[in-house]
Design a protein around this motif. Structure first.
Motif, PDB file in Angstrom:
ATOM      1  N   ARG A 355       0.839  -1.205   0.000  1.00 37.42           N
ATOM      2  CA  ARG A 355       0.000   0.000   0.000  1.00 37.42           C
ATOM      3  C   ARG A 355       0.874   1.256   0.000  1.00 37.42           C
ATOM      4  NH1 ARG A 355      -4.572  -0.358   4.532  1.00 37.42           N
ATOM      5  NH2 ARG A 355      -4.966   1.746   3.711  1.00 37.42           N
ATOM      6  N   PHE A 356       1.941   1.213   0.799  1.00 41.17           N
ATOM      7  CA  PHE A 356       2.861   2.353   0.798  1.00 41.17           C
ATOM      8  C   PHE A 356       3.569   2.495  -0.551  1.00 41.17           C
ATOM      9  CE2 PHE A 356       2.493   2.093   5.427  1.00 41.17           C
ATOM     10  CZ  PHE A 356       2.516   3.426   5.787  1.00 41.17           C
ATOM     11  N   MET A 357       4.046   1.378  -1.085  1.00 42.47           N
ATOM     12  CA  MET A 357       4.777   1.445  -2.354  1.00 42.47           C
ATOM     13  C   MET A 357       3.865   1.859  -3.496  1.00 42.47           C
ATOM     14  SD  MET A 357       7.754   0.785  -1.267  1.00 42.47           S
ATOM     15  CE  MET A 357       8.831   0.461  -2.648  1.00 42.47           C
ATOM     16  N   GLY A 358       2.562   1.652  -3.334  1.00 40.05           N
ATOM     17  CA  GLY A 358       1.599   2.065  -4.353  1.00 40.05           C
ATOM     18  C   GLY A 358       1.453   3.570  -4.474  1.00 40.05           C
ATOM     19  N   MET A 359       2.071   4.294  -3.559  1.00 40.21           N
ATOM     20  CA  MET A 359       2.013   5.759  -3.637  1.00 40.21           C
ATOM     21  C   MET A 359       2.992   6.321  -4.665  1.00 40.21           C
ATOM     22  SD  MET A 359       1.475   6.850   0.360  1.00 40.21           S
ATOM     23  CE  MET A 359       0.368   5.898   1.423  1.00 40.21           C
ATOM     24  N   TYR A 360       3.871   5.476  -5.197  1.00 36.42           N
ATOM     25  CA  TYR A 360       4.690   5.878  -6.348  1.00 36.42           C
ATOM     26  C   TYR A 360       3.837   5.772  -7.611  1.00 36.42           C
ATOM     27  CZ  TYR A 360       8.957   5.255  -3.507  1.00 36.42           C
ATOM     28  OH  TYR A 360       9.943   5.346  -2.555  1.00 36.42           O
ATOM     29  N   GLU A 361       3.887   6.760  -8.455  1.00 36.18           N
ATOM     30  CA  GLU A 361       3.192   6.647  -9.743  1.00 36.18           C
ATOM     31  C   GLU A 361       3.756   5.486 -10.548  1.00 36.18           C
ATOM     32  OE1 GLU A 361       2.825  10.098 -12.133  1.00 36.18           O
ATOM     33  OE2 GLU A 361       2.016  11.340 -10.521  1.00 36.18           O
ATOM     34  N   THR A 362       5.068   5.313 -10.485  1.00 39.65           N
ATOM     35  CA  THR A 362       5.731   4.171 -11.122  1.00 39.65           C
ATOM     36  C   THR A 362       7.066   3.954 -10.424  1.00 39.65           C
ATOM     37  OG1 THR A 362       6.613   3.245 -13.175  1.00 39.65           O
ATOM     38  CG2 THR A 362       6.842   5.607 -12.877  1.00 39.65           C
ATOM     39  N   ARG A 363       7.519   2.685 -10.398  1.00 38.21           N
ATOM     40  CA  ARG A 363       8.864   2.366  -9.903  1.00 38.21           C
ATOM     41  C   ARG A 363       9.700   1.745 -11.023  1.00 38.21           C
ATOM     42  NH1 ARG A 363       8.081  -1.543  -5.279  1.00 38.21           N
ATOM     43  NH2 ARG A 363       5.954  -1.770  -6.047  1.00 38.21           N
ATOM     44  N   ASP A 364       9.202   1.817 -12.232  1.00 41.32           N
ATOM     45  CA  ASP A 364       9.866   1.244 -13.398  1.00 41.32           C
ATOM     46  C   ASP A 364      10.955   2.217 -13.879  1.00 41.32           C
ATOM     47  OD1 ASP A 364      10.656   0.241 -15.859  1.00 41.32           O
ATOM     48  OD2 ASP A 364       8.624  -0.260 -16.509  1.00 41.32           O
ATOM     49  N   ILE A 365      12.229   1.832 -13.699  1.00 38.12           N
ATOM     50  CA  ILE A 365      13.344   2.707 -14.076  1.00 38.12           C
ATOM     51  C   ILE A 365      13.297   3.034 -15.565  1.00 38.12           C
ATOM     52  CG2 ILE A 365      15.863   2.925 -14.123  1.00 38.12           C
ATOM     53  CD1 ILE A 365      14.881   2.823 -11.324  1.00 38.12           C
ATOM     54  N   TYR A 366      12.906   2.069 -16.372  1.00 35.97           N
ATOM     55  CA  TYR A 366      12.810   2.273 -17.825  1.00 35.97           C
ATOM     56  C   TYR A 366      11.801   3.377 -18.138  1.00 35.97           C
ATOM     57  CZ  TYR A 366      12.198   0.823 -22.770  1.00 35.97           C
ATOM     58  OH  TYR A 366      12.116   0.763 -24.145  1.00 35.97           O
ATOM     59  N   GLU A 367      10.650   3.324 -17.483  1.00 32.19           N
ATOM     60  CA  GLU A 367       9.615   4.345 -17.710  1.00 32.19           C
ATOM     61  C   GLU A 367      10.076   5.703 -17.195  1.00 32.19           C
ATOM     62  OE1 GLU A 367       5.031   5.347 -16.337  1.00 32.19           O
ATOM     63  OE2 GLU A 367       5.714   3.250 -16.330  1.00 32.19           O
ATOM     64  N   ILE A 368      10.752   5.721 -16.036  1.00 32.20           N
ATOM     65  CA  ILE A 368      11.255   6.980 -15.485  1.00 32.20           C
ATOM     66  C   ILE A 368      12.290   7.586 -16.436  1.00 32.20           C
ATOM     67  CG2 ILE A 368      12.583   7.995 -13.586  1.00 32.20           C
ATOM     68  CD1 ILE A 368      11.230   5.897 -11.739  1.00 32.20           C
ATOM     69  N   TYR A 369      13.160   6.748 -17.006  1.00 32.61           N
ATOM     70  CA  TYR A 369      14.161   7.235 -17.959  1.00 32.61           C
ATOM     71  C   TYR A 369      13.476   7.806 -19.197  1.00 32.61           C
ATOM     72  CZ  TYR A 369      18.304   7.230 -20.996  1.00 32.61           C
ATOM     73  OH  TYR A 369      19.319   7.597 -21.844  1.00 32.61           O
ATOM     74  N   ASN A 370      12.411   7.163 -19.637  1.00 34.24           N
ATOM     75  CA  ASN A 370      11.664   7.679 -20.789  1.00 34.24           C
ATOM     76  C   ASN A 370      11.055   9.047 -20.479  1.00 34.24           C
ATOM     77  OD1 ASN A 370      11.860   6.322 -23.180  1.00 34.24           O
ATOM     78  ND2 ASN A 370      10.183   4.913 -22.797  1.00 34.24           N
ATOM     79  N   ARG A 371      10.554   9.207 -19.258  1.00 28.20           N
ATOM     80  CA  ARG A 371      10.011  10.509 -18.862  1.00 28.20           C
ATOM     81  C   ARG A 371      11.114  11.575 -18.897  1.00 28.20           C
ATOM     82  NH1 ARG A 371       5.947   9.903 -13.658  1.00 28.20           N
ATOM     83  NH2 ARG A 371       4.542   8.297 -14.493  1.00 28.20           N
TER      84      ARG A 371
END
Length: 637
Positions: A355-371
């Protein structure tokens, strides 16, 4: 009866001690067997201050005494007294012993060559390592594996090998100066000098390719030490990126693409400090953009949004961003367990953590790098699931850098000494990643002239900013590998004028031109194979070096067929060395310039296009030319 396991523990310890003693005995027996063939190679007669008669010290690959605890009859080349052999001529000399400086005079120095228990030569020498001996060693045929140099270590090399005071040693060495051999002998020396605290398992070599481990595999055992771990940085990165992407390009994919003109700039920008600074700025920006805080309640305990903000941005602010909410979850679970007076069931704790970790919009490093790419106006990577992702060489290290910045990582606790070879091919961002991975002593070596970039990059300029000021820079500028004819030809390609050359002459460099690729792979390769067949009795190692892997595959197919037709056992005397090769053997090798780096051959034929304007192609010809020890032919089309 042994309720607490004390007896079992004592028995285990006794067994481990016996195993260790047995392993030491096996290693010692192996060293003595090698010493039977060549027990010593040098002798120093040293008269201590205030003594009338000199004491005689024989020097070999290891200590040898008639009984344990007695004065050795032969001293290990790494022993303090052995420094007299490498560092001084006849006359005043000193060495550093555990008791301090020992001074005196060298009254005589001898050099020997003993093979299979037979004396090849023995003579008294007035110079540190006689040029005639060194010339004979350098002029001898190449071997299947890199060989040790303990009989011909030069004074400037010896200073590097025996350096124990500098935490990080950076060595710029000219092509053929013996950088790799020096690094391996340095490791052997450190294992001897620090044997109470340093073991083979505590050392890692980051090597240029997979063949390197086999090529250097006999040096440390010859010197009485176990082989050490070796891997490429690309392999390490690939393992670290597991789960983020299914596959990654390696350096060789990038080189082939650059030579083909697909990516003319290569990884220069995305591996730079400027690009890393953009990543750092985006990491700060993510602290707000990535989070969606929501109040949370469980069994009478709750955290509202303000409390979450306080924990996330202040109490746990030193924890990397993607690991920080896990710390908040642990804090909350501890509060709940204190209130209840018992531990929560594992499934409840896991549910709360999610539940706590769900407060991140994403934890996918690949997606964060794309952003990040999108925010900086750069083309984004394909939006595909992890099992279909493949990172380019340009992107894999920025993604790994981002992972290290956003997740919990700590330096490898086992590795206590890191050897980095071919430093000129490491970028700013790669060294920054190494700094995060390892906090140990380092030996870093390379040659700026052998870079595989389109332009040279002096890594020495940015290393202090990454690794700190506790660095010593050394330069060895004398070439021992090549004949003067080969060295002068290679140096002219890049305009190198300040290299010192060991005066050893050979055949002039042959350069021929052919009409197109068909000409060089037809008539040119026929010439190569004809020359090899006529000379092979005098060649332990020879190589045909091409620019690209496609050329190497074409040459290899024809060479294998013609050699077989001439009765050559191609399984034993021929190999196509490619990126997946793991063993190196004598005979004729066909490979690309980038896989030939670090290797040396008696005879080399270069089959290159002669009209390529790429700066990388010119660097490639220099690298290929410097692989040849005795004879070089350059066939251009």
């Amino acid at each position: 009866m042994d309720q607490y396991g004390y007896e079992n523990f004592d028995n285990q310890q006794a067994l481990f001690n016996q195993i260790s003693a047995n392993e030491d005995s096996i290693r010692l027996r192996g060293r003595y067997r090698r010493m039977l063939s060549s027990p010593f190679f040098g002798r120093v007669d040293f008269r201590y201050e205030d003594d009338e008669e000199p004491e005689i010290f024989y020097i070999g690959i290891g200590n040898f005494a008639q009984e344990d605890g007695e004065m050795p009859l032969i001293f290990d080349w790494r022993a303090p007294v052995s420094g007299l052999f490498y560092d001084y001529d006849k006359g005043p000399a000193m060495y550093l012993a555990p008791a301090g400086e020992i001074r005196g005079d060298i009254t005589s120095k001898w050099q020997y060559k003993i093979r299979d228990g037979r004396m090849i030569y023995a003579f008294e020498s007035d110079v540190k390592i006689d040029d005639e001996v060194l010339g004979a060693e350098l002029g001898a045929g190449g071997e299947e594996k890199l060989k040790n140099i303990i009989r011909t270590i030069q004074k400037e090399q010896n200073a590097i090998i025996r350096n124990t005071s500098d935490r990080i040693l950076v060595i710029q060495g000219a092509a053929g100066s013996g950088k790799t051999s020096i690094a391996l002998h340095r490791i052997a020396y450190l294992l001897y000098h620090d044997r109470g605290s340093l073991k083979s398992s505590n050392i890692l070599i980051l090597s240029p390719n997979g063949i390197f481990a086999d090529y250097i595999s006999q040096i440390l055992p010859e010197l009485g030490e176990e082989n050490i771990r070796e891997m490429t940085l690309d392999l390490y990165a690939y393992r670290q990126l597991s789960g983020i992407a299914a596959d990654c390009e390696d350096r060789y994919d990038q080189i082939e693409a650059e030579l083909a003109g697909i990516r003319p700039e290569g990884p220069l920008y995305r591996h730079s400090k400027e690009f890393a600074d953009l990543l750092e700025g985006y990491v700060l920006q993510l602290e707000d953009e990535l989070m969606d805080f929501r109040p949370l309640e469980y069994r009478g305990q709750s955290l509202n949004e303000d409390q979450l903000l306080d924990l996330f941005y202040f109490r746990f602010s030193q924890i990397p961003l993607l690991a920080r909410m896990e710390a908040v979850a642990e804090y909350f679970i501890d509060q709940v367990e204190t209130l209840l007076g018992r531990d929560l069931p594992d499934e409840d704790a896991e549910m709360l953590t999610e539940r706590f970790m769900g407060m991140y919009e994403t934890r996918d490093i690949y997606e964060i790098y794309n952003r990040f790419l999108s925010a900086n106006g750069l083309p984004v990577l394909p939006d595909v699931p992890p099992e279909k992702r493949k990172l380019s060489y340009e992107d894999m290290y920025p993604v790994l850098y981002l992972k290290h910045r956003l997740t919990r990582t700590s330096p490898d606790p086992v590795i206590r000494h890191l050897v980095v070879d071919e430093m000129q091919d490491y970028s700013w961002i790669q060294f920054a990643i190494l700094r995060q991975m390892f906090s140990c002593r380092m030996t870093i070596l390379g040659d700026l002239s052998q870079t595989m970039e389109s332009r040279q990059r002096d890594t020495r300029r940015f290393l202090p900013g990454i690794l700190g000021r506790d660095i010593r820079f050394l330069q060895i500028n004398k070439c021992y590998r090549n004949t003067m004819e080969i060295a002068l030809y290679a140096n002219a390609l890049l305009g190198i004028k300040d290299m010192e050359l060991f005066e050893r002459h050979g055949a002039p460099v042959e350069e021929k031109s052919f009409e197109g690729q068909g000409g060089v792979c037809g008539q040119g390769l026929d010439t190569v194979l004809g020359e090899y067949l006529s000379e092979m009795k005098n060649l332990e190692t020879a190589a045909v070096i091409t620019l690209t892997e496609a050329d190497a595959a074409l040459v290899s197919e024809k060479a294998r067929r013609i050699l077989s037709e001439n009765g050559i056992d191609v399984k034993k005397r021929f190999m196509h060395l490619h990126r997946n090769s793991t063993t190196f053997r004598k005979g004729l090798t066909v490979t690309t310039f980038y896989l030939a780096k670090g290797l040396e051959f008696d005879r080399v034929w270069i089959l290159f296009p002669g009209t390529v304007e790429s700066p990388l192609a010119l660097q490639a010809r220099y690298i290929a030319a410097t692989r040849a020890m005795h004879r070089l032919s350059v066939f251009l089309y």
